[in-house]
Write a protein that holds these residues in place. Structure first.
Motif: not given
Length: 356
Positions: A55-62, A81-86
């Motif tokens: 979820s977006e909340a989980a991504w923000a927590a990471e 956040l998009a760059e972090f996901k990569t």
């Protein structure tokens, strides 16, 4: 093909499949390092970590966890956040492959044991490989932990340890698979077998040195060849200024890159001498062909190394260089394994041992 031969073939293919997965994981690990992604996951969760953020909340927590480490604060403070996901996906994939390799090894191994396919002489080798795999997971986290405080990258010592342990596991899988099927003995000089093991050992040392170069980012400097720092052999004062002296072999970028270059030259010379030795002293045509393959692969690898260096380590060339290192390692491992004396109990269990 009788039942024993069929079991040997299955076990051999299984070990080669595990080795292929390790090969792939080494390349993914190389890409993870080259994209500076290895510190994107700051926790070690062997079981629950198999699931990515959902979820977006989980991504923000990471992302918030990543923001607490020096790499973000000093190098990536403007990261989105998009760059972090990569970078997260690279590290997550690398860890997932570790879990996949563990399952791909353990589950078939336990099934073979329950079926009584594996003789005692092979059993302890396979348990040792499994133990090394479990240790590799711990070493991987030990490596990552070195970059979570007080520095913006992982320790080159730990990075090199992580890579060389992966290569040792790879060698163990390939070596064991090469020796599962009994073969006719080839008459060899003792020094021929010793030479093959020296060649294998030098390849592992050279891979370790390459990992030190990568960990220190030493490939991004001294980007000329054949000269290094403007000369063929750097001044001793520049090579040995760290104290105690041995630290230069691991922490001085000039010394580490120079040592890696010298290792490459030595390996190429030994590969050529190996061809000469095999042609003169080994009557087996297959062994001669393999020696030519080794010399050719080492030559290609040396050329890739020079090209990668002078172009300042673009990711495509760097990964090709790393992949070719594993190809060379595969060839020298198979040749050394085939030249060793064939033990009596390396294969699968006999019909009587299987209870049939």
């Amino acid at each position: 093909m009788d039942l024993i031969e069929r079991h040997q073939r299955i076990i051999r293919l299984w070990l080669y499949a595990v080795a292929a997965l390790i090969f792939a994981m080494v390349l993914v690990g190389g890409a993870t390092r080259l994209t500076e992604s290895g510190l994107s996951i700051v926790e070690w969760k062997p079981v629950t970590g198999a699931l990515p953020p959902l979820s977006e909340a989980a991504w923000a927590a990471e992302f918030d966890k990543y923001k607490t480490i020096p790499q973000f604060q000093h190098l990536n403070s403007g990261m989105t956040l998009a760059e972090f996901k990569t970078i997260f996906w690279w590290e997550w994939t690398h860890r997932l492959m570790g879990r996949l390799i563990g399952a791909a090894f353990l589950l078939p191994f336990l099934w073979f044991l329950m079926r009584g396919w594996i003789a005692p002489g092979l059993r302890w080798r396979l348990w040792t490989i499994f133990g090394l795999g479990a240790l590799q997971g711990a070493v991987g986290w030990w490596m990552v932990a070195s970059g979570l405080a007080d520095r913006v990258e992982v320790s080159q010592y730990r990075l090199a340890t992580h890579l060389i342990l992966a290569c040792v596991i790879f060698v163990a899988c390939v070596w064991t698979a090469s020796r599962v099927t009994p073969r006719a003995e080839v008459e060899l000089l003792r020094r021929t077998r010793a030479f093959s093991l020296i060649l294998l050992g030098l390849v592992l040392v050279q891979i370790y040195l390459g990992a030190l170069v990568a960990g220190l980012r030493a490939g991004l400097i001294y980007n000329t060849w054949p000269l290094i720092d403007g000369t063929l052999i750097p001044d001793a004062a520049n090579l040995w200024f760290e104290h105690p002296w041995w630290r230069n072999l691991f922490e001085n970028t000039l010394t580490v890159q120079f040592t890696h270059r010298m290792g490459a030259y030595l390996l190429w010379v030994l590969a050529v001498l190996w061809v000469v030795h095999v042609v003169r002293h080994v009557g087996d045509r297959g062994a001669r062909l393999f020696a030519y393959k080794i010399a050719g692969a080492v030559t290609i690898q040396a050329a890739l190394g020079v090209t990668t260096l002078v172009h300042q380590v673009p990711i495509g060339l760097a990964l090709a260089h790393q992949a070719m290192a594993i190809v060379v390692l595969t060839l020298v491992t198979v040749q050394a394994a085939r030249l060793r004396p064939q033990p009596v109990r390396i294969g699968v269990a006999s019909m009587a041992e299987q209870g049939t």
